[in-house]
Design a protein around this motif. Structure first.
Motif, PDB file in Angstrom:
ATOM      1  N   GLU A  89       0.809  -1.227   0.000  1.00 28.89           N
ATOM      2  CA  GLU A  89       0.000   0.000   0.000  1.00 28.89           C
ATOM      3  C   GLU A  89       0.844   1.280   0.000  1.00 28.89           C
ATOM      4  O   GLU A  89       0.308   2.378  -0.122  1.00 28.89           O
ATOM      5  CB  GLU A  89      -0.946   0.017   1.218  1.00 28.89           C
ATOM      6  N   HIS A  90       2.149   1.131   0.135  1.00 23.24           N
ATOM      7  CA  HIS A  90       3.034   2.301   0.149  1.00 23.24           C
ATOM      8  C   HIS A  90       3.047   2.985  -1.224  1.00 23.24           C
ATOM      9  O   HIS A  90       3.108   2.324  -2.253  1.00 23.24           O
ATOM     10  CB  HIS A  90       4.455   1.856   0.534  1.00 23.24           C
ATOM     11  N   VAL A  91       2.982   4.323  -1.222  1.00 22.87           N
ATOM     12  CA  VAL A  91       3.059   5.080  -2.481  1.00 22.87           C
ATOM     13  C   VAL A  91       4.529   5.132  -2.903  1.00 22.87           C
ATOM     14  O   VAL A  91       5.347   5.783  -2.267  1.00 22.87           O
ATOM     15  CB  VAL A  91       2.476   6.496  -2.338  1.00 22.87           C
ATOM     16  N   MET A  92       4.822   4.457  -3.977  1.00 22.01           N
ATOM     17  CA  MET A  92       6.204   4.303  -4.439  1.00 22.01           C
ATOM     18  C   MET A  92       6.643   5.457  -5.346  1.00 22.01           C
ATOM     19  O   MET A  92       7.754   5.963  -5.229  1.00 22.01           O
ATOM     20  CB  MET A  92       6.308   2.972  -5.192  1.00 22.01           C
ATOM     21  N   PHE A  93       5.744   5.868  -6.247  1.00 22.43           N
ATOM     22  CA  PHE A  93       6.061   6.944  -7.185  1.00 22.43           C
ATOM     23  C   PHE A  93       4.934   7.965  -7.243  1.00 22.43           C
ATOM     24  O   PHE A  93       3.773   7.626  -7.032  1.00 22.43           O
ATOM     25  CB  PHE A  93       6.292   6.383  -8.600  1.00 22.43           C
ATOM     26  N   LYS A 147       0.891   3.085  -6.032  1.00 20.97           N
ATOM     27  CA  LYS A 147       1.270   2.225  -4.909  1.00 20.97           C
ATOM     28  C   LYS A 147       2.151   1.067  -5.355  1.00 20.97           C
ATOM     29  O   LYS A 147       2.166   0.692  -6.532  1.00 20.97           O
ATOM     30  CB  LYS A 147       0.009   1.673  -4.238  1.00 20.97           C
ATOM     31  N   CYS A 148       2.843   0.482  -4.375  1.00 17.66           N
ATOM     32  CA  CYS A 148       3.758  -0.629  -4.653  1.00 17.66           C
ATOM     33  C   CYS A 148       3.079  -1.773  -5.391  1.00 17.66           C
ATOM     34  O   CYS A 148       3.646  -2.339  -6.344  1.00 17.66           O
ATOM     35  CB  CYS A 148       4.348  -1.149  -3.343  1.00 17.66           C
ATOM     36  N   LYS A 149       1.863  -2.119  -4.973  1.00 14.99           N
ATOM     37  CA  LYS A 149       1.179  -3.259  -5.596  1.00 14.99           C
ATOM     38  C   LYS A 149       0.863  -2.963  -7.071  1.00 14.99           C
ATOM     39  O   LYS A 149       0.895  -3.856  -7.924  1.00 14.99           O
ATOM     40  CB  LYS A 149      -0.090  -3.623  -4.831  1.00 14.99           C
ATOM     41  N   GLU A 150       0.584  -1.667  -7.383  1.00 17.13           N
ATOM     42  CA  GLU A 150       0.309  -1.283  -8.771  1.00 17.13           C
ATOM     43  C   GLU A 150       1.597  -1.300  -9.596  1.00 17.13           C
ATOM     44  O   GLU A 150       1.601  -1.716 -10.759  1.00 17.13           O
ATOM     45  CB  GLU A 150      -0.314   0.117  -8.806  1.00 17.13           C
ATOM     46  N   VAL A 151       2.675  -0.835  -8.982  1.00 16.88           N
ATOM     47  CA  VAL A 151       3.975  -0.839  -9.662  1.00 16.88           C
ATOM     48  C   VAL A 151       4.397  -2.270  -9.963  1.00 16.88           C
ATOM     49  O   VAL A 151       4.861  -2.585 -11.054  1.00 16.88           O
ATOM     50  CB  VAL A 151       5.054  -0.132  -8.801  1.00 16.88           C
ATOM     51  N   ARG A 152       4.214  -3.144  -8.977  1.00 18.39           N
ATOM     52  CA  ARG A 152       4.599  -4.555  -9.142  1.00 18.39           C
ATOM     53  C   ARG A 152       3.905  -5.175 -10.351  1.00 18.39           C
ATOM     54  O   ARG A 152       4.526  -5.864 -11.163  1.00 18.39           O
ATOM     55  CB  ARG A 152       4.248  -5.341  -7.880  1.00 18.39           C
ATOM     56  N   GLU A 153       2.605  -4.901 -10.460  1.00 12.46           N
ATOM     57  CA  GLU A 153       1.833  -5.481 -11.560  1.00 12.46           C
ATOM     58  C   GLU A 153       2.321  -4.953 -12.915  1.00 12.46           C
ATOM     59  O   GLU A 153       2.512  -5.720 -13.866  1.00 12.46           O
ATOM     60  CB  GLU A 153       0.343  -5.157 -11.386  1.00 12.46           C
ATOM     61  N   LEU A 186      14.487   3.633  -3.156  1.00 12.93           N
ATOM     62  CA  LEU A 186      13.617   2.449  -3.059  1.00 12.93           C
ATOM     63  C   LEU A 186      14.030   1.583  -1.868  1.00 12.93           C
ATOM     64  O   LEU A 186      13.175   1.072  -1.137  1.00 12.93           O
ATOM     65  CB  LEU A 186      13.689   1.625  -4.345  1.00 12.93           C
ATOM     66  N   TYR A 187      15.336   1.416  -1.686  1.00 14.31           N
ATOM     67  CA  TYR A 187      15.849   0.618  -0.564  1.00 14.31           C
ATOM     68  C   TYR A 187      15.374   1.187   0.774  1.00 14.31           C
ATOM     69  O   TYR A 187      15.095   0.447   1.717  1.00 14.31           O
ATOM     70  CB  TYR A 187      17.378   0.597  -0.627  1.00 14.31           C
ATOM     71  N   ASN A 188      15.259   2.517   0.838  1.00 18.75           N
ATOM     72  CA  ASN A 188      14.836   3.175   2.072  1.00 18.75           C
ATOM     73  C   ASN A 188      13.362   3.573   2.070  1.00 18.75           C
ATOM     74  O   ASN A 188      12.935   4.414   2.875  1.00 18.75           O
ATOM     75  CB  ASN A 188      15.713   4.407   2.324  1.00 18.75           C
ATOM     76  N   GLY A 189      12.585   2.954   1.180  1.00 14.26           N
ATOM     77  CA  GLY A 189      11.135   3.131   1.194  1.00 14.26           C
ATOM     78  C   GLY A 189      10.661   4.539   0.918  1.00 14.26           C
ATOM     79  O   GLY A 189       9.599   4.953   1.392  1.00 14.26           O
ATOM     80  N   ALA A 190      11.426   5.292   0.129  1.00 11.64           N
ATOM     81  CA  ALA A 190      11.024   6.661  -0.194  1.00 11.64           C
ATOM     82  C   ALA A 190       9.913   6.665  -1.237  1.00 11.64           C
ATOM     83  O   ALA A 190       9.742   5.705  -1.991  1.00 11.64           O
ATOM     84  CB  ALA A 190      12.221   7.449  -0.717  1.00 11.64           C
ATOM     85  N   PRO A 213       9.515   2.651   5.108  1.00 12.51           N
ATOM     86  CA  PRO A 213       8.727   3.319   4.065  1.00 12.51           C
ATOM     87  C   PRO A 213       7.826   4.410   4.628  1.00 12.51           C
ATOM     88  O   PRO A 213       7.258   4.270   5.715  1.00 12.51           O
ATOM     89  CB  PRO A 213       7.902   2.180   3.469  1.00 12.51           C
ATOM     90  N   GLY A 214       7.732   5.509   3.886  1.00 11.83           N
ATOM     91  CA  GLY A 214       6.858   6.609   4.285  1.00 11.83           C
ATOM     92  C   GLY A 214       7.572   7.789   4.914  1.00 11.83           C
ATOM     93  O   GLY A 214       6.972   8.853   5.094  1.00 11.83           O
TER      94      GLY A 214
END
Length: 601
Positions: free
Chosen positions: A19-23, A35-41, A245-249, A220-221
């Motif tokens: 659920e973390h907002v990645m970008f 979100k991470c799940k959307e990026v993953r897909e 990304l490594y630090n959950g930014a 993250p966050g």
């Protein structure tokens, strides 16, 4: 999950924090999050699409684009499909891009838009191995082997439905020693060389830089980064992207380099990676605003600047202000420094600076304003970080202490040598160049001249190849003198001249916004910038700024003459590299007549 590859780094974040907002990116005038799940897909579908087009482990796939969401999605798709990303600066001309496509053996290329498509399409006939072009902004092109970004995603969905395990097998089989990317050097002294960086090169640099600067990995966050430096370059690729990304930014993409100031107010970043040019511009604007205000405003600014200098001196020695100085500093922050922080969005924790030397005066001013610039040092060949200042150990005028697991030593001729897991695998298809750069004991020869001071901080004095040797045999390091000139509010760019000449001279580009305002206040009439720089009063004004710099220089280093240029040095003009370094050879050729006039008897 133990992070051994960039694939592990990606899945560790997206699987554990869906659920973390990645970008964040601009859409219809406002920033929206992914979100991470959307990026993953999206990444999984892109990777499967590439596999369906024939991408195999270690296949080379190029990207030519400015920073945008699709750049990182394409990169992650390439990397997790087992491929190798070859990055191309979007400012390069068609034949320059073709050189990299051919040299890297790229068979597929992602292009940003029709401008980049037409550039590549025009040289496609010269790239016999290039099979497919994928258009990132989804503009449809009715041509065989050209598809849109979304079409590749759809192709990936179809492939995944029939080959459900192939993708997982691909990314899980990548090893630390496998090639991750080819990043091409700027080519200031000949054809660009492809720097081979492995998964371990980048992962080790991400992990060791995090330990060095932040102490431990951040959840993250906590971080929001604004990305605007080219992702084609190793600094943004590592520090502004993989490390984040490594630090959950959350990484937000600036619309362009011209909109950074506005985007900072919208995104309110907590951290940013930049080259010194951004800090120089911010400093010049603050300086002009304060000093042209006159009267009380000017006095308050100079007083605050003086208080800030005392604070910086304490901070460098690991101490904190107390008593009356603490009171003065709090007042200075309220009256002066807080306004600077507001311009960054109000939440900024730290800047990272690299790519070129940062002027000491500018670093100290930002530090006084509690806008910490962590200046570091490194090269594409070192993934890139070798050393960097930290919150607890910071010293303006230096590039900090070496990061963990990286060794630094100074050779007899003053060249900085480096050894560690961050050092490249070598130059692609150039064993002789690799042998020249990395000696038998594994030390990488940086080509930079420097020293280690009494506190262990690394100080860069100049590029080995850029040292000016006058006809009298004196060695002059141009960059510190150029930085001193650029600290003037009237000067935006400066290039020292003098190799094999009798004395040092300089080409200077004034800050025309400031200069034109000054001219109006001093009744100097002018019809154009060319006309303005010919005015004797203007030459006298710049001479005073040059004289201030000369006061602190040895006689053989002093600038005897200068010429003013009517326009900025730019990438488009060929005078700057994509990372805004000066191409001295080009400048010497382009301004030969002006330079010769400075040495005419």
């Amino acid at each position: 999950m133990e992070i051994k590859t960039i694939c592990h780094l990606f899945f560790d974040l997206v699987d554990n924090h869906p659920e973390h907002v990645m970008f964040k990116y601009k859409k219809d005038g406002v920033y929206v999050g992914l979100k991470c799940k959307e990026v993953r897909e999206k990444v999984e579908n892109l990777a499967n699409g590439l596999i369906s087009l024939g991408v195999k482990p270690d296949s080379k796939v190029a990207i030519i684009s400015h920073n945008r969401l699709e750049w990182v999605l394409a990169d992650l798709g390439i990397v997790t499909s087992g491929g190798v990303t070859a990055s191309i600066y979007p400012t390069l001309l068609g034949h320059q891009a073709a050189y990299i496509i051919n040299d890297s053996d790229a068979e597929w290329i992602f292009v940003e838009n029709m401008l980049q498509y037409e550039k590549i399409e025009s040289v496609w006939k010269d790239c016999p191995n290039l099979k497919y072009i994928i258009v990132m902004d989804n503009t449809k092109v009715d041509k065989e082997n050209v598809m849109t970004f979304d079409e590749l995603i759809e192709k990936g969905k179809e492939y995944k439905a029939k080959n459900s395990e192939e993708y997982k097998k691909r990314w899980q089989s990548r090893k630390p020693e496998d090639l991750l990317t080819l990043i091409y050097t700027s080519g200031t002294t000949g054809d660009p060389k492809g720097v081979m960086l492995t998964h371990n090169n980048l992962v080790s640099n991400v992990v060791d830089s995090t330990k060095h600067v932040l102490g431990e990995r951040i959840k993250p966050g906590k971080l929001t980064a604004l990305s605007f430096l080219p992702l084609s370059h190793s600094l943004e690729r590592m520090a502004g992207y993989y490390l984040m990304l490594y630090n959950g930014a959350t990484i937000a993409f600036a619309e362009s380099i011209d909109t950074v100031a506005q985007n900072m107010l919208e995104v309110k970043p907590t951290c940013m990676v930049s080259v010194p040019r951004l800090y120089e511009k911010i400093y010049a604007k603050v300086l002009d605003s304060a000093l042209s205000g006159g009267g009380l405003k000017k006095k308050i600014f100079l007083w605050a600047k003086n208080v800030g200098s005392q604070i910086v001196d304490l901070r460098v020695r690991g101490k904190k202000p107390s008593g009356m100085l603490k009171f003065k500093y709090n007042l200075a922050k309220k009256l002066v420094f807080s306004k600077l922080k507001e311009k960054t969005g109000g939440r900024l924790w730290f800047f990272i600076s690299g790519g070129a030397p940062l002027g000491k005066e500018i670093a100290e001013f930002f530090l006084a304003a509690d806008l910490i610039i962590l200046e570091g040092y490194g090269l594409t060949e070192t993934s890139p970080v070798i050393s960097v200042n930290t919150f607890d150990k910071i010293k303006p005028g230096t590039v900090g202490l070496p990061i963990p697991n990286v060794q630094v030593k100074i050779a007899e001729d003053g060249e900085i040598l480096c050894k560690g897991p961050n050092v490249m695998k070598g130059y692609y298809k150039r064993p002789e160049d690799t042998k020249e750069a990395i000696d038998e004991d594994g030390w990488f020869h940086t080509g930079d001249i420097g020293m280690i001071d009494e506190d262990g901080f690394l100080v860069i004095t100049d590029r080995k190849k850029e040292i000016i040797v006058t006809s009298g045999g004196k060695n002059v390091a141009p960059q510190p003198i150029e930085n001193a000139l650029k600290a003037s509010k009237y000067i935006t760019q400066a290039v020292l001249i003098g190799d094999k000449r009798k004395y040092i001279s300089a080409l200077i580009v004034p800050d025309f916004d400031v200069l034109e305002k000054w001219a109006k206040q001093n009744a100097v009439d002018f019809t154009s910038r060319e006309d303005l720089i010919e005015k004797q009063l203007v030459k006298d004004l710049i001479q005073k700024e040059v004289d201030k710099v000369n006061q602190d220089l040895a006689r053989y280093e002093q600038i005897k003459k200068f010429a003013l240029l009517p326009q900025e040095l730019t990438q488009d003009g060929g005078e700057l590299t994509p990372t805004l370094k000066v191409k001295r050879r080009v400048i010497n050729e382009k301004y030969k007549d002006i330079i010769d006039s400075l040495y005419a008897e």
